[in-house]
Scaffold this active site. Structure first.
Site, PDB file in Angstrom:
ATOM      1  N   ASN A  12       0.865  -1.191   0.000  1.00 27.15           N
ATOM      2  CA  ASN A  12       0.000   0.000   0.000  1.00 27.15           C
ATOM      3  C   ASN A  12       0.898   1.236   0.000  1.00 27.15           C
ATOM      4  O   ASN A  12       1.478   1.581   1.028  1.00 27.15           O
ATOM      5  CB  ASN A  12      -0.892  -0.054   1.256  1.00 27.15           C
ATOM      6  CG  ASN A  12      -1.712   1.214   1.448  1.00 27.15           C
ATOM      7  OD1 ASN A  12      -1.801   2.062   0.561  1.00 27.15           O
ATOM      8  ND2 ASN A  12      -2.316   1.341   2.621  1.00 27.15           N
ATOM      9  N   TRP A  13       1.001   1.875  -1.157  1.00 27.10           N
ATOM     10  CA  TRP A  13       1.912   3.032  -1.267  1.00 27.10           C
ATOM     11  C   TRP A  13       1.363   4.271  -0.562  1.00 27.10           C
ATOM     12  O   TRP A  13       2.073   5.250  -0.395  1.00 27.10           O
ATOM     13  CB  TRP A  13       2.166   3.363  -2.738  1.00 27.10           C
ATOM     14  CG  TRP A  13       2.994   2.354  -3.467  1.00 27.10           C
ATOM     15  CD1 TRP A  13       3.463   1.165  -2.995  1.00 27.10           C
ATOM     16  CD2 TRP A  13       3.454   2.456  -4.830  1.00 27.10           C
ATOM     17  NE1 TRP A  13       4.183   0.515  -3.968  1.00 27.10           N
ATOM     18  CE2 TRP A  13       4.194   1.290  -5.101  1.00 27.10           C
ATOM     19  CE3 TRP A  13       3.317   3.420  -5.841  1.00 27.10           C
ATOM     20  CZ2 TRP A  13       4.791   1.053  -6.345  1.00 27.10           C
ATOM     21  CZ3 TRP A  13       3.904   3.182  -7.076  1.00 27.10           C
ATOM     22  CH2 TRP A  13       4.638   2.015  -7.321  1.00 27.10           C
ATOM     23  N   LYS A  14       0.095   4.253  -0.216  1.00 25.83           N
ATOM     24  CA  LYS A  14      -0.558   5.437   0.374  1.00 25.83           C
ATOM     25  C   LYS A  14      -0.300   6.644  -0.521  1.00 25.83           C
ATOM     26  O   LYS A  14      -0.285   6.506  -1.745  1.00 25.83           O
ATOM     27  CB  LYS A  14      -0.075   5.649   1.817  1.00 25.83           C
ATOM     28  CG  LYS A  14      -0.248   4.385   2.662  1.00 25.83           C
ATOM     29  CD  LYS A  14      -0.110   4.614   4.129  1.00 25.83           C
ATOM     30  CE  LYS A  14      -0.299   3.289   4.860  1.00 25.83           C
ATOM     31  NZ  LYS A  14      -0.271   3.422   6.303  1.00 25.83           N
ATOM     32  N   HIS A 102      -9.684   1.035   4.971  1.00 27.10           N
ATOM     33  CA  HIS A 102      -8.419   1.226   5.702  1.00 27.10           C
ATOM     34  C   HIS A 102      -8.675   2.188   6.861  1.00 27.10           C
ATOM     35  O   HIS A 102      -9.473   3.116   6.731  1.00 27.10           O
ATOM     36  CB  HIS A 102      -7.360   1.791   4.747  1.00 27.10           C
ATOM     37  CG  HIS A 102      -5.991   1.812   5.346  1.00 27.10           C
ATOM     38  ND1 HIS A 102      -5.606   2.763   6.254  1.00 27.10           N
ATOM     39  CD2 HIS A 102      -4.932   0.989   5.187  1.00 27.10           C
ATOM     40  CE1 HIS A 102      -4.356   2.510   6.630  1.00 27.10           C
ATOM     41  NE2 HIS A 102      -3.923   1.444   5.988  1.00 27.10           N
ATOM     42  N   GLU A 104      -7.114   4.605   7.919  1.00 21.90           N
ATOM     43  CA  GLU A 104      -6.910   6.029   7.583  1.00 21.90           C
ATOM     44  C   GLU A 104      -8.144   6.601   6.882  1.00 21.90           C
ATOM     45  O   GLU A 104      -8.488   7.769   7.058  1.00 21.90           O
ATOM     46  CB  GLU A 104      -5.636   6.186   6.740  1.00 21.90           C
ATOM     47  CG  GLU A 104      -4.391   6.052   7.617  1.00 21.90           C
ATOM     48  CD  GLU A 104      -3.148   5.534   6.908  1.00 21.90           C
ATOM     49  OE1 GLU A 104      -3.083   5.579   5.664  1.00 21.90           O
ATOM     50  OE2 GLU A 104      -2.234   5.066   7.620  1.00 21.90           O
ATOM     51  N   GLU A 174      -5.596  -5.061  10.732  1.00 21.26           N
ATOM     52  CA  GLU A 174      -4.644  -3.964  10.910  1.00 21.26           C
ATOM     53  C   GLU A 174      -4.958  -3.215  12.208  1.00 21.26           C
ATOM     54  O   GLU A 174      -5.799  -2.296  12.212  1.00 21.26           O
ATOM     55  CB  GLU A 174      -4.732  -2.987   9.729  1.00 21.26           C
ATOM     56  CG  GLU A 174      -4.260  -3.572   8.427  1.00 21.26           C
ATOM     57  CD  GLU A 174      -3.574  -2.518   7.563  1.00 21.26           C
ATOM     58  OE1 GLU A 174      -2.456  -2.769   7.121  1.00 21.26           O
ATOM     59  OE2 GLU A 174      -4.150  -1.435   7.372  1.00 21.26           O
ATOM     60  N   GLY A 180       2.118   2.279  10.898  1.00 21.20           N
ATOM     61  CA  GLY A 180       3.076   3.379  10.782  1.00 21.20           C
ATOM     62  C   GLY A 180       3.764   3.738  12.089  1.00 21.20           C
ATOM     63  O   GLY A 180       4.424   4.780  12.172  1.00 21.20           O
ATOM     64  N   SER A 220       3.264  -1.933  10.499  1.00 21.60           N
ATOM     65  CA  SER A 220       4.713  -1.940  10.760  1.00 21.60           C
ATOM     66  C   SER A 220       5.385  -3.261  10.374  1.00 21.60           C
ATOM     67  O   SER A 220       6.286  -3.734  11.064  1.00 21.60           O
ATOM     68  CB  SER A 220       4.998  -1.594  12.235  1.00 21.60           C
ATOM     69  OG  SER A 220       4.525  -0.289  12.517  1.00 21.60           O
ATOM     70  N   GLY A 242       4.756   1.448   4.645  1.00 21.89           N
ATOM     71  CA  GLY A 242       6.062   2.081   4.455  1.00 21.89           C
ATOM     72  C   GLY A 242       7.114   1.186   3.806  1.00 21.89           C
ATOM     73  O   GLY A 242       7.859   1.631   2.915  1.00 21.89           O
TER      74      GLY A 242
HETATM   75  P1  PGA Z   1       2.706   0.425   7.710  1.00 20.46           P
HETATM   76  O1  PGA Z   1       1.226   0.606   7.117  1.00 20.46           O
HETATM   77  O2  PGA Z   1       3.246  -0.865   7.131  1.00 20.46           O
HETATM   78  O3  PGA Z   1       3.457   1.609   7.234  1.00 20.46           O
HETATM   79  O4  PGA Z   1       2.568   0.348   9.197  1.00 20.46           O
HETATM   80  C1  PGA Z   1       0.386  -0.501   6.949  1.00 20.46           C
HETATM   81  C2  PGA Z   1      -0.933  -0.066   6.363  1.00 20.46           C
HETATM   82  O5  PGA Z   1      -1.443   0.993   6.728  1.00 20.46           O
HETATM   83  O6  PGA Z   1      -1.497  -0.767   5.504  1.00 20.46           O
END
Ligand code: PGA
Length: 277
Positions: A12-14, A102, A104, A174, A180, A220, A242
Protein backbone atom coordinates in the site's frame (compact mmCIF):
# COMPACT_ATOMS: atom_id res chain seq x y z
CA UNK A 1 -9.19 -31.07 5.22
CA UNK A 2 -6.99 -28.03 5.05
CA UNK A 3 -7.73 -25.77 2.10
CA UNK A 4 -4.87 -24.25 0.16
CA UNK A 5 -4.63 -20.53 0.77
CA UNK A 6 -2.07 -18.75 -1.36
CA UNK A 7 -0.37 -16.00 0.62
CA UNK A 8 -0.97 -12.46 -0.63
CA UNK A 9 1.57 -9.72 0.02
CA UNK A 10 0.18 -6.28 -0.80
CA UNK A 11 2.09 -3.02 -0.96
CA UNK A 12 0.00 0.00 0.00
CA UNK A 13 1.91 3.03 -1.27
CA UNK A 14 -0.56 5.44 0.37
CA UNK A 15 0.11 9.02 -0.81
CA UNK A 16 3.70 8.34 -1.91
CA UNK A 17 5.40 8.09 -5.32
CA UNK A 18 4.12 10.43 -8.05
CA UNK A 19 3.73 8.87 -11.49
CA UNK A 20 7.38 9.50 -12.40
CA UNK A 21 8.62 7.95 -9.17
CA UNK A 22 6.21 5.10 -9.77
CA UNK A 23 7.95 4.29 -13.06
CA UNK A 24 11.25 3.90 -11.21
CA UNK A 25 9.70 1.87 -8.40
CA UNK A 26 7.96 -0.56 -10.77
CA UNK A 27 10.99 -0.92 -13.05
CA UNK A 28 13.13 -1.66 -10.03
CA UNK A 29 10.62 -4.24 -8.81
CA UNK A 30 10.42 -5.86 -12.27
CA UNK A 31 14.21 -6.07 -12.52
CA UNK A 32 14.62 -7.71 -9.13
CA UNK A 33 11.60 -10.01 -9.15
CA UNK A 34 12.27 -13.65 -9.95
CA UNK A 35 9.61 -16.11 -11.11
CA UNK A 36 10.32 -18.18 -8.03
CA UNK A 37 9.25 -15.24 -5.84
CA UNK A 38 5.71 -15.48 -7.09
CA UNK A 39 5.51 -19.24 -7.60
CA UNK A 40 3.71 -19.67 -4.26
CA UNK A 41 2.92 -16.13 -3.23
CA UNK A 42 0.58 -13.55 -4.81
CA UNK A 43 1.85 -9.98 -4.85
CA UNK A 44 -0.13 -6.77 -5.40
CA UNK A 45 0.85 -3.12 -5.40
CA UNK A 46 -1.55 -0.28 -4.61
CA UNK A 47 -0.32 3.04 -6.00
CA UNK A 48 -2.19 6.36 -5.80
CA UNK A 49 -4.91 6.89 -8.43
CA UNK A 50 -2.75 9.19 -10.57
CA UNK A 51 -0.17 6.39 -10.98
CA UNK A 52 -2.52 3.56 -11.84
CA UNK A 53 -2.48 3.93 -15.61
CA UNK A 54 1.32 4.20 -15.71
CA UNK A 55 1.81 1.22 -13.42
CA UNK A 56 -0.73 -0.88 -15.31
CA UNK A 57 1.02 -0.17 -18.62
CA UNK A 58 4.42 -1.09 -17.21
CA UNK A 59 3.22 -4.30 -15.56
CA UNK A 60 1.42 -5.41 -18.70
CA UNK A 61 4.14 -4.45 -21.16
CA UNK A 62 6.80 -6.36 -19.26
CA UNK A 63 4.53 -9.20 -18.15
CA UNK A 64 5.42 -8.52 -14.51
CA UNK A 65 3.55 -11.07 -12.36
CA UNK A 66 2.33 -8.50 -9.87
CA UNK A 67 -1.36 -7.60 -9.54
CA UNK A 68 -2.55 -4.04 -9.78
CA UNK A 69 -4.37 -2.76 -6.71
CA UNK A 70 -6.12 0.41 -5.59
CA UNK A 71 -6.28 1.96 -2.13
CA UNK A 72 -9.93 2.95 -2.12
CA UNK A 73 -12.87 3.70 -4.40
CA UNK A 74 -16.32 5.19 -4.32
CA UNK A 75 -19.35 2.97 -3.73
CA UNK A 76 -21.24 4.35 -6.76
CA UNK A 77 -20.75 3.46 -10.41
CA UNK A 78 -20.91 7.03 -11.70
CA UNK A 79 -22.49 10.37 -10.93
CA UNK A 80 -22.03 13.72 -9.27
CA UNK A 81 -19.33 12.73 -6.77
CA UNK A 82 -16.64 15.36 -7.27
CA UNK A 83 -13.16 14.08 -6.65
CA UNK A 84 -14.11 10.42 -6.50
CA UNK A 85 -13.13 7.37 -8.56
CA UNK A 86 -15.62 4.60 -9.26
CA UNK A 87 -15.05 0.86 -8.98
CA UNK A 88 -16.03 0.50 -12.64
CA UNK A 89 -13.20 2.82 -13.66
CA UNK A 90 -10.73 0.74 -11.67
CA UNK A 91 -12.01 -2.54 -13.07
CA UNK A 92 -11.65 -1.28 -16.64
CA UNK A 93 -8.05 -0.44 -15.90
CA UNK A 94 -7.29 -3.97 -14.83
CA UNK A 95 -7.27 -3.38 -11.08
CA UNK A 96 -7.62 -6.72 -9.27
CA UNK A 97 -7.60 -5.79 -5.57
CA UNK A 98 -9.10 -2.79 -3.81
CA UNK A 99 -8.34 -1.93 -0.18
CA UNK A 100 -11.65 -1.11 1.51
CA UNK A 101 -12.06 0.57 4.88
CA UNK A 102 -8.42 1.23 5.70
CA UNK A 103 -8.28 2.82 9.13
CA UNK A 104 -6.91 6.03 7.58
CA UNK A 105 -10.08 6.25 5.45
CA UNK A 106 -12.23 5.45 8.47
CA UNK A 107 -10.65 8.02 10.77
CA UNK A 108 -9.45 10.81 8.44
CA UNK A 109 -12.35 10.68 5.95
CA UNK A 110 -15.16 9.49 8.20
CA UNK A 111 -15.74 6.26 6.31
CA UNK A 112 -18.45 4.51 8.33
CA UNK A 113 -19.08 0.78 8.67
CA UNK A 114 -22.04 1.24 6.30
CA UNK A 115 -19.79 2.94 3.72
CA UNK A 116 -17.35 0.07 4.03
CA UNK A 117 -20.14 -2.46 3.42
CA UNK A 118 -21.45 -0.58 0.38
CA UNK A 119 -17.97 -0.11 -1.10
CA UNK A 120 -17.20 -3.78 -0.61
CA UNK A 121 -20.27 -4.74 -2.58
CA UNK A 122 -19.42 -2.27 -5.34
CA UNK A 123 -15.91 -3.75 -5.63
CA UNK A 124 -17.28 -7.31 -5.75
CA UNK A 125 -19.93 -6.24 -8.25
CA UNK A 126 -17.13 -5.17 -10.57
CA UNK A 127 -15.36 -8.53 -10.30
CA UNK A 128 -12.49 -7.19 -8.21
CA UNK A 129 -11.32 -8.55 -4.86
CA UNK A 130 -11.76 -6.33 -1.81
CA UNK A 131 -9.16 -6.29 0.92
CA UNK A 132 -11.42 -5.42 3.83
CA UNK A 133 -9.50 -3.80 6.69
CA UNK A 134 -10.51 -4.26 10.31
CA UNK A 135 -8.71 -3.61 13.56
CA UNK A 136 -8.99 -2.11 17.01
CA UNK A 137 -7.58 1.14 18.38
CA UNK A 138 -5.06 1.26 21.18
CA UNK A 139 -7.78 2.20 23.69
CA UNK A 140 -9.99 -0.69 22.58
CA UNK A 141 -7.08 -3.11 22.92
CA UNK A 142 -6.21 -1.90 26.40
CA UNK A 143 -9.85 -2.40 27.41
CA UNK A 144 -9.63 -5.98 26.14
CA UNK A 145 -12.07 -5.29 23.32
CA UNK A 146 -10.06 -6.45 20.28
CA UNK A 147 -12.30 -9.41 19.49
CA UNK A 148 -15.53 -7.49 20.05
CA UNK A 149 -14.40 -4.67 17.74
CA UNK A 150 -13.16 -6.93 14.98
CA UNK A 151 -16.34 -9.03 15.08
CA UNK A 152 -18.55 -5.95 14.89
CA UNK A 153 -16.61 -4.53 11.93
CA UNK A 154 -16.79 -7.85 10.10
CA UNK A 155 -20.46 -8.38 10.74
CA UNK A 156 -21.27 -4.94 9.47
CA UNK A 157 -19.01 -5.20 6.42
CA UNK A 158 -19.69 -8.78 5.35
CA UNK A 159 -23.16 -9.52 6.70
CA UNK A 160 -25.50 -10.83 4.01
CA UNK A 161 -22.84 -11.42 1.36
CA UNK A 162 -23.30 -14.60 -0.67
CA UNK A 163 -20.90 -17.26 0.68
CA UNK A 164 -19.24 -17.68 -2.73
CA UNK A 165 -18.27 -13.99 -2.76
CA UNK A 166 -17.14 -14.09 0.83
CA UNK A 167 -14.94 -17.10 0.16
CA UNK A 168 -12.89 -15.23 -2.43
CA UNK A 169 -12.32 -12.17 -0.29
CA UNK A 170 -9.32 -10.91 1.60
CA UNK A 171 -9.59 -9.52 5.13
CA UNK A 172 -6.71 -7.51 6.56
CA UNK A 173 -6.25 -7.34 10.31
CA UNK A 174 -4.64 -3.96 10.91
CA UNK A 175 -4.54 -2.86 14.53
CA UNK A 176 -4.68 0.92 14.34
CA UNK A 177 -1.92 1.35 16.92
CA UNK A 178 0.52 -0.70 14.83
CA UNK A 179 0.07 1.20 11.56
CA UNK A 180 3.08 3.38 10.78
CA UNK A 181 4.17 3.27 14.42
CA UNK A 182 7.19 1.00 14.12
CA UNK A 183 5.57 -1.17 16.80
CA UNK A 184 3.99 -4.17 15.11
CA UNK A 185 1.66 -6.55 16.89
CA UNK A 186 3.38 -9.65 18.18
CA UNK A 187 2.92 -12.67 15.89
CA UNK A 188 0.89 -14.23 18.70
CA UNK A 189 -1.48 -11.26 18.92
CA UNK A 190 -1.77 -11.19 15.12
CA UNK A 191 -2.64 -14.89 15.11
CA UNK A 192 -5.21 -14.43 17.86
CA UNK A 193 -6.93 -11.66 15.91
CA UNK A 194 -6.73 -13.49 12.57
CA UNK A 195 -8.15 -16.58 14.29
CA UNK A 196 -10.99 -14.44 15.63
CA UNK A 197 -11.63 -13.21 12.09
CA UNK A 198 -11.75 -16.76 10.73
CA UNK A 199 -14.08 -17.86 13.54
CA UNK A 200 -16.37 -14.93 12.82
CA UNK A 201 -16.49 -15.75 9.12
CA UNK A 202 -17.27 -19.34 10.11
CA UNK A 203 -20.26 -18.29 12.19
CA UNK A 204 -21.43 -16.09 9.32
CA UNK A 205 -20.90 -18.39 6.34
CA UNK A 206 -19.71 -21.82 7.48
CA UNK A 207 -16.43 -23.64 7.85
CA UNK A 208 -15.66 -24.04 4.16
CA UNK A 209 -15.91 -20.33 3.47
CA UNK A 210 -13.87 -19.54 6.59
CA UNK A 211 -11.14 -21.88 5.39
CA UNK A 212 -11.01 -20.15 2.01
CA UNK A 213 -10.88 -16.50 3.09
CA UNK A 214 -7.37 -15.08 3.03
CA UNK A 215 -6.42 -13.02 6.08
CA UNK A 216 -3.52 -10.57 6.04
CA UNK A 217 -1.76 -8.90 8.92
CA UNK A 218 -0.77 -5.25 8.51
CA UNK A 219 0.96 -2.69 10.71
CA UNK A 220 4.71 -1.94 10.76
CA UNK A 221 5.59 -5.02 8.74
CA UNK A 222 9.30 -5.16 7.82
CA UNK A 223 11.60 -7.68 6.16
CA UNK A 224 12.81 -8.69 9.63
CA UNK A 225 9.40 -9.59 11.05
CA UNK A 226 7.46 -10.71 7.94
CA UNK A 227 8.14 -14.44 8.22
CA UNK A 228 7.11 -14.54 11.89
CA UNK A 229 3.63 -13.41 10.94
CA UNK A 230 2.98 -15.68 7.99
CA UNK A 231 4.37 -18.68 9.88
CA UNK A 232 1.20 -18.41 12.00
CA UNK A 233 -1.58 -20.73 10.80
CA UNK A 234 -4.25 -18.07 10.26
CA UNK A 235 -2.05 -15.34 8.76
CA UNK A 236 -2.16 -15.73 4.99
CA UNK A 237 -0.27 -12.66 3.93
CA UNK A 238 0.70 -9.12 4.72
CA UNK A 239 -0.53 -5.61 3.99
CA UNK A 240 2.60 -3.49 3.90
CA UNK A 241 2.74 0.31 3.98
CA UNK A 242 6.06 2.08 4.45
CA UNK A 243 8.20 -0.96 3.70
CA UNK A 244 6.55 -1.43 0.29
CA UNK A 245 7.90 1.80 -1.21
CA UNK A 246 11.39 0.49 -1.99
CA UNK A 247 11.40 -2.49 -4.33
CA UNK A 248 14.31 -4.18 -2.57
CA UNK A 249 12.66 -4.00 0.85
CA UNK A 250 9.28 -5.07 -0.47
CA UNK A 251 10.84 -8.04 -2.24
CA UNK A 252 12.69 -9.03 0.90
CA UNK A 253 9.27 -9.26 2.56
CA UNK A 254 7.85 -11.33 -0.30
CA UNK A 255 10.85 -13.68 -0.04
CA UNK A 256 10.47 -13.97 3.73
CA UNK A 257 6.83 -14.96 3.25
CA UNK A 258 7.87 -17.47 0.60
CA UNK A 259 9.99 -19.34 3.13
CA UNK A 260 6.99 -19.86 5.40
CA UNK A 261 4.68 -21.46 2.85
CA UNK A 262 6.21 -24.91 3.21
CA UNK A 263 6.07 -24.95 6.97
CA UNK A 264 2.37 -24.28 7.35
CA UNK A 265 -0.37 -26.81 8.07
CA UNK A 266 -1.76 -28.07 4.78
CA UNK A 267 1.51 -27.29 3.02
CA UNK A 268 1.87 -30.96 2.05
CA UNK A 269 -1.35 -30.63 0.08
CA UNK A 270 0.31 -27.83 -1.88
CA UNK A 271 3.36 -29.89 -2.85
CA UNK A 272 2.11 -32.86 -4.84
CA UNK A 273 5.69 -33.58 -5.97
CA UNK A 274 6.42 -34.95 -2.49
CA UNK A 275 4.49 -38.16 -2.33
CA UNK A 276 3.53 -39.21 1.18
CA UNK A 277 5.31 -42.09 2.88
P1 PGA B 1 2.71 0.42 7.71
O1 PGA B 1 1.23 0.61 7.12
O2 PGA B 1 3.25 -0.86 7.13
O3 PGA B 1 3.46 1.61 7.23
O4 PGA B 1 2.57 0.35 9.20
C1 PGA B 1 0.39 -0.50 6.95
C2 PGA B 1 -0.93 -0.07 6.36
O5 PGA B 1 -1.44 0.99 6.73
O6 PGA B 1 -1.50 -0.77 5.50
Amino acid sequence: MAVERRPLVSGNWKMHHDHIEAVHAVRDLALRLEREDVARVDVSIHPPFTDLRTVQTLLEADGVPVALGAQHCNMHERGAYTGEVSPQMLARMGVRYVIVGHSERRTLYAMSDEDVAATLRAVLGNQMTPICCVGETEAERSEGRMAERVRAQLQSALGGLPPAQLAGMVVAYEPVWAIGSGSPASPRDAEEACGTIRETVKTMAGAQVAESVRIQYGGSVAAENAAEFTAEPDVDGLLVGGASLEAATFLAIVRAVRTTVRGKPGAAARTPARTPG
